[in-house]
Design an enzyme around this catalytic site. Structure first.
Site, PDB file in Angstrom:
ATOM      1  N   LYS A  62       5.566   0.016   7.093  1.00  0.00           N
ATOM      2  CA  LYS A  62       6.659  -0.652   6.364  1.00  0.00           C
ATOM      3  C   LYS A  62       7.719  -1.158   7.347  1.00  0.00           C
ATOM      4  CE  LYS A  62       7.101  -1.028   2.474  1.00  0.00           C
ATOM      5  NZ  LYS A  62       6.631  -2.113   1.565  1.00  0.00           N
ATOM      6  N   TYR A  98       2.378   5.170   6.839  1.00  0.00           N
ATOM      7  CA  TYR A  98       3.033   4.341   5.818  1.00  0.00           C
ATOM      8  C   TYR A  98       4.422   3.884   6.301  1.00  0.00           C
ATOM      9  CZ  TYR A  98       5.789   3.389   1.575  1.00  0.00           C
ATOM     10  OH  TYR A  98       6.632   2.833   0.649  1.00  0.00           O
ATOM     11  N   THR A 113      11.389   1.053   2.536  1.00  0.00           N
ATOM     12  CA  THR A 113      11.448   2.463   2.127  1.00  0.00           C
ATOM     13  C   THR A 113      12.344   3.320   3.017  1.00  0.00           C
ATOM     14  OG1 THR A 113      10.043   4.440   1.953  1.00  0.00           O
ATOM     15  CG2 THR A 113       9.328   2.786   3.502  1.00  0.00           C
ATOM     16  N   ASP A 114      12.817   4.427   2.451  1.00  0.00           N
ATOM     17  CA  ASP A 114      13.532   5.438   3.241  1.00  0.00           C
ATOM     18  C   ASP A 114      12.609   6.071   4.293  1.00  0.00           C
ATOM     19  OD1 ASP A 114      12.054   6.531   1.051  1.00  0.00           O
ATOM     20  OD2 ASP A 114      13.030   8.467   1.358  1.00  0.00           O
ATOM     21  N   TYR A 149       0.886  -1.160   0.000  1.00  0.00           N
ATOM     22  CA  TYR A 149       0.000   0.000   0.000  1.00  0.00           C
ATOM     23  C   TYR A 149       0.925   1.212   0.000  1.00  0.00           C
ATOM     24  CZ  TYR A 149      -3.751   3.170   1.316  1.00  0.00           C
ATOM     25  OH  TYR A 149      -4.675   4.194   1.328  1.00  0.00           O
ATOM     26  N   THR A 150       0.948   1.979  -1.103  1.00  0.00           N
ATOM     27  CA  THR A 150       1.976   3.027  -1.265  1.00  0.00           C
ATOM     28  C   THR A 150       1.398   4.450  -1.287  1.00  0.00           C
ATOM     29  OG1 THR A 150       1.851   2.689  -3.663  1.00  0.00           O
ATOM     30  CG2 THR A 150       3.616   1.541  -2.503  1.00  0.00           C
TER      31      THR A 150
HETATM   32  N1  LIG Z   1       7.049   4.064  -5.125  1.00  0.00           N
HETATM   33  C1  LIG Z   1       8.106   4.497  -4.431  1.00  0.00           C
HETATM   34  O1  LIG Z   1       8.564   5.636  -4.629  1.00  0.00           O
HETATM   35  C2  LIG Z   1       8.759   3.619  -3.438  1.00  0.00           C
HETATM   36  C3  LIG Z   1       8.330   2.339  -3.180  1.00  0.00           C
HETATM   37  N2  LIG Z   1       8.958   1.576  -2.216  1.00  0.00           N
HETATM   38  C4  LIG Z   1       8.524   0.228  -1.950  1.00  0.00           C
HETATM   39  O2  LIG Z   1       8.787  -0.565  -3.097  1.00  0.00           O
HETATM   40  C5  LIG Z   1       7.781  -1.545  -3.277  1.00  0.00           C
HETATM   41  C6  LIG Z   1       7.179  -1.431  -4.667  1.00  0.00           C
HETATM   42  O3  LIG Z   1       6.614  -0.133  -4.821  1.00  0.00           O
HETATM   43  P1  LIG Z   1       5.923   0.338  -6.177  1.00  0.00           P
HETATM   44  O4  LIG Z   1       6.181  -0.638  -7.260  1.00  0.00           O
HETATM   45  O5  LIG Z   1       6.274   1.758  -6.374  1.00  0.00           O
HETATM   46  O6  LIG Z   1       4.405   0.274  -5.751  1.00  0.00           O
HETATM   47  P2  LIG Z   1       3.091   0.278  -6.647  1.00  0.00           P
HETATM   48  O7  LIG Z   1       2.083   1.013  -5.843  1.00  0.00           O
HETATM   49  O8  LIG Z   1       3.399   0.717  -8.027  1.00  0.00           O
HETATM   50  O9  LIG Z   1       2.749  -1.261  -6.709  1.00  0.00           O
HETATM   51  C7  LIG Z   1       2.300  -1.963  -5.596  1.00  0.00           C
HETATM   52  C8  LIG Z   1       1.486  -3.117  -6.111  1.00  0.00           C
HETATM   53  O10 LIG Z   1       0.977  -3.842  -4.992  1.00  0.00           O
HETATM   54  C9  LIG Z   1      -0.342  -4.243  -5.306  1.00  0.00           C
HETATM   55  N3  LIG Z   1      -1.095  -4.528  -4.101  1.00  0.00           N
HETATM   56  C10 LIG Z   1      -1.675  -3.653  -3.241  1.00  0.00           C
HETATM   57  N4  LIG Z   1      -2.338  -4.321  -2.280  1.00  0.00           N
HETATM   58  C11 LIG Z   1      -2.187  -5.651  -2.540  1.00  0.00           C
HETATM   59  C12 LIG Z   1      -2.656  -6.827  -1.931  1.00  0.00           C
HETATM   60  N5  LIG Z   1      -3.414  -6.787  -0.841  1.00  0.00           N
HETATM   61  N6  LIG Z   1      -2.294  -8.012  -2.462  1.00  0.00           N
HETATM   62  C13 LIG Z   1      -1.524  -8.069  -3.572  1.00  0.00           C
HETATM   63  N7  LIG Z   1      -1.072  -6.991  -4.212  1.00  0.00           N
HETATM   64  C14 LIG Z   1      -1.393  -5.788  -3.702  1.00  0.00           C
HETATM   65  C15 LIG Z   1      -0.915  -3.067  -6.075  1.00  0.00           C
HETATM   66  O11 LIG Z   1      -2.042  -3.496  -6.810  1.00  0.00           O
HETATM   67  P3  LIG Z   1      -3.163  -2.405  -7.238  1.00  0.00           P
HETATM   68  O12 LIG Z   1      -2.463  -1.476  -8.179  1.00  0.00           O
HETATM   69  O13 LIG Z   1      -4.215  -3.243  -7.869  1.00  0.00           O
HETATM   70  O14 LIG Z   1      -3.578  -1.734  -5.981  1.00  0.00           O
HETATM   71  C16 LIG Z   1       0.281  -2.680  -6.947  1.00  0.00           C
HETATM   72  O15 LIG Z   1       0.266  -3.388  -8.169  1.00  0.00           O
HETATM   73  C17 LIG Z   1       6.806  -1.340  -2.126  1.00  0.00           C
HETATM   74  O16 LIG Z   1       7.166  -2.188  -1.075  1.00  0.00           O
HETATM   75  C18 LIG Z   1       7.036   0.101  -1.696  1.00  0.00           C
HETATM   76  O17 LIG Z   1       6.700   0.290  -0.343  1.00  0.00           O
HETATM   77  C19 LIG Z   1      10.034   2.039  -1.522  1.00  0.00           C
HETATM   78  C20 LIG Z   1      10.495   3.297  -1.740  1.00  0.00           C
HETATM   79  C21 LIG Z   1       9.940   4.175  -2.741  1.00  0.00           C
HETATM   80  C1  LIG Z   2       3.314  16.939  -7.509  1.00  0.00           C
HETATM   81  C2  LIG Z   2       4.110  17.732  -6.520  1.00  0.00           C
HETATM   82  C3  LIG Z   2       4.666  17.115  -5.406  1.00  0.00           C
HETATM   83  N1  LIG Z   2       5.380  17.837  -4.496  1.00  0.00           N
HETATM   84  C4  LIG Z   2       6.003  17.172  -3.338  1.00  0.00           C
HETATM   85  C5  LIG Z   2       5.114  16.302  -2.480  1.00  0.00           C
HETATM   86  C6  LIG Z   2       6.126  15.355  -1.840  1.00  0.00           C
HETATM   87  O1  LIG Z   2       6.624  15.945  -0.662  1.00  0.00           O
HETATM   88  C7  LIG Z   2       7.240  15.248  -2.863  1.00  0.00           C
HETATM   89  C8  LIG Z   2       7.290  13.901  -3.581  1.00  0.00           C
HETATM   90  O2  LIG Z   2       5.984  13.617  -3.980  1.00  0.00           O
HETATM   91  P1  LIG Z   2       5.401  12.165  -4.333  1.00  0.00           P
HETATM   92  O3  LIG Z   2       3.955  12.221  -4.063  1.00  0.00           O
HETATM   93  O4  LIG Z   2       5.872  11.823  -5.677  1.00  0.00           O
HETATM   94  O5  LIG Z   2       6.089  11.198  -3.411  1.00  0.00           O
HETATM   95  P2  LIG Z   2       5.963  10.696  -1.914  1.00  0.00           P
HETATM   96  O6  LIG Z   2       4.659  10.095  -1.603  1.00  0.00           O
HETATM   97  O7  LIG Z   2       6.496  11.693  -0.973  1.00  0.00           O
HETATM   98  O8  LIG Z   2       7.046   9.612  -2.246  1.00  0.00           O
HETATM   99  C9  LIG Z   2       7.297   8.493  -1.522  1.00  0.00           C
HETATM  100  O9  LIG Z   2       6.619   7.374  -2.025  1.00  0.00           O
HETATM  101  C10 LIG Z   2       6.665   6.340  -1.079  1.00  0.00           C
HETATM  102  C11 LIG Z   2       5.817   5.182  -1.548  1.00  0.00           C
HETATM  103  C12 LIG Z   2       8.042   6.007  -0.658  1.00  0.00           C
HETATM  104  O10 LIG Z   2       8.304   4.916  -0.179  1.00  0.00           O
HETATM  105  C13 LIG Z   2       9.091   7.097  -0.616  1.00  0.00           C
HETATM  106  O11 LIG Z   2      10.384   6.615  -0.897  1.00  0.00           O
HETATM  107  C14 LIG Z   2       8.782   8.335  -1.405  1.00  0.00           C
HETATM  108  O12 LIG Z   2       9.441   8.498  -2.612  1.00  0.00           O
HETATM  109  O13 LIG Z   2       7.006  16.292  -3.813  1.00  0.00           O
HETATM  110  C15 LIG Z   2       5.558  19.212  -4.683  1.00  0.00           C
HETATM  111  O14 LIG Z   2       6.222  19.878  -3.849  1.00  0.00           O
HETATM  112  N2  LIG Z   2       5.035  19.833  -5.779  1.00  0.00           N
HETATM  113  C16 LIG Z   2       4.292  19.149  -6.701  1.00  0.00           C
HETATM  114  O15 LIG Z   2       3.803  19.765  -7.693  1.00  0.00           O
END
Ligand SMILES: NC(=O)C1=CN([C@@H]2O[C@H](COP(=O)(O)OP(=O)(O)OC[C@H]3O[C@@H](n4cnc5c(N)ncnc54)[C@H](OP(=O)(O)O)[C@@H]3O)[C@@H](O)[C@H]2O)C=CC1
Ligand SMILES: Cc1cn([C@H]2C[C@H](O)[C@@H](COP(=O)(O)OP(=O)(O)O[C@H]3O[C@@H](C)C(=O)[C@@H](O)[C@H]3O)O2)c(=O)[nH]c1=O
Length: 291
Positions: A134, A130, A104-105, A64-65
């Site tokens: 994590k 979140y 995650t960070d 859940y992101t």
């Molecule tokens: N995105 C980022 O910037 C960062 C991500 N991470 C970590 O990296 C990993 C991958 O992230 P990312 O690829 O970006 O995430 P996404 O949100 O792109 O993908 C997550 C996937 O998990 C699926 N999912 C959600 N709930 C369930 C469930 N109950 N059972 C099975 N699948 C499920 C979602 O499906 P659906 O789309 O259908 O909801 C989605 O396809 C995660 O652990 C995240 O915490 C770490 C740092 C930064």
């Molecule tokens: C679109 C937008 C975002 N922002 C800010 C909001 C936020 O603080 C920062 C980054 O925005 P995002 O919504 O892309 O990202 P954010 O949800 O902060 O990103 C995080 O995602 C999760 C899942 C992680 O695990 C982390 O590593 C991290 O990258 O930028 C602005 O300042 N101006 C803008 O126009």
């Protein structure tokens, strides 16, 4: 318990941006499960679907992101990011294979004076639902000795449903199409990371038996303000970027002011660090401009 380069690997969250890229790299070795095929919160389904597979590892890229929504709906966030990991540990025990848990960070940030990269040994202190969920997921994954817990940051450049996945970089490029100026936070220092680099690094690391927690991001650090400015400069877009504070942005969830991760442990096990965030961004933009 070695993850041989020829053996199949289960990928959970295979429809997400990192999950899809991992499957692309694994090609026919991937045993992919989207959320529709396998909801990781359902113990019965997890065990039934996974227990007889010829898997040499389970990579959990499902999560859940939605960082801000998690503040208002912590239960769903915890059920996916923490409780479900108990089921995955149980499955890996049956399969006798390693569990690769993405994190995650955002497990850091509570130390507001921090100004040097976090190592894997630093004490986590999350600021958000979140981040706490994590961290709880990490702790559950670590109860299975054959675990890789991989913390990364700010992912961009992956796919989602065969189109580019939503990310900060993609949002900036889209907003630039109809905005002359954008307000972007300048008080969050971290390392946005390019999904293809992270996927390859994960697959390299898990061929070892050096279980444990790892930080894997591109090298260096930046702020979202600087990252956005660099994107527009490289693309020759005349968007003016206005630096603002996180308080001015006003998101529901608090973010770390500093969450740069030291990746030297990964580099020492796998031989080299990942490219800098500047080089990674160039690679992403070159690819995007070529299609
Ligand atoms: N995105 C980022 O910037 C960062 C991500 N991470 C970590 O990296 C990993 C991958 O992230 P990312 O690829 O970006 O995430 P996404 O949100 O792109 O993908 C997550 C996937 O998990 C699926 N999912 C959600 N709930 C369930 C469930 N109950 N059972 C099975 N699948 C499920 C979602 O499906 P659906 O789309 O259908 O909801 C989605 O396809 C995660 O652990 C995240 O915490 C770490 C740092 C930064
Ligand atoms: C679109 C937008 C975002 N922002 C800010 C909001 C936020 O603080 C920062 C980054 O925005 P995002 O919504 O892309 O990202 P954010 O949800 O902060 O990103 C995080 O995602 C999760 C899942 C992680 O695990 C982390 O590593 C991290 O990258 O930028 C602005 O300042 N101006 C803008 O126009």
């Amino acid at each position: 318990m070695i993850c041989k380069p020829t053996h199949p690997i289960v990928v959970l969250g295979a429809g997400g941006q990192l999950g899809q890229e991992i499957c692309k790299n694994l090609q026919s070795r991937a045993l992919p499960f989207t959320r529709l095929a396998l909801d990781i919160t359902n113990r019965f389904t997890v065990l039934r679907q996974l227990r007889d597979l010829p898997a040499s590892a389970v990579i959990n890229a499902a999560a859940y992101t939605q960082v801000d929504f998690a503040e208002v709906d912590p239960d769903i966030c915890y059920s996916v990011n923490a409780q479900a990991i108990y089921h995955l540990v149980e499955a890996c025990r049956l399969l006798k294979c390693p569990l690769v848990q993405l994190s995650t960070d955002f497990v850091f940030g509570g130390d507001r004076t921090r100004q040097s990269p976090y190592s894997e040994d630093d004490l986590p202190k999350p600021l958000s639902v979140y981040g706490r969920s994590k961290l709880a997921g990490e702790q559950i994954a670590a109860t299975w000795p054959a675990h890789f817990i991989i913390r990364t940051c700010g992912l961009y450049g992956g796919l989602s449903a065969n189109a580019e996945a939503p990310s900060f970089a993609k949002t900036m490029l889209e907003l630039a199409e109809n905005h002359l100026s954008l307000r972007v936070v300048a008080d969050q220092r971290c390392t946005p990371s390019y999904v293809p680099h992270i996927a390859q690094a994960i697959l390299k690391l898990i061929q070892t038996e050096a279980y444990g927690t790892y930080h894997i991001t591109n090298a260096g650090s930046t702020t979202w303000y600087e990252f956005a400015s660099t994107i527009f400069q490289r693309q020759g877009l005349g968007v003016s970027v206005i630096p603002i504070s996180s308080a001015d942005w006003g998101a529901a969830a608090a973010r770390p002011h500093y969450s740069v991760l030291s990746c030297s442990k990964y580099a020492s096990v796998c031989g080299a660090p990942l490219p800098s965030w500047e080089l990674a961004l160039k690679e992403y933009l070159d690819y995007r401009n070529s299609i």
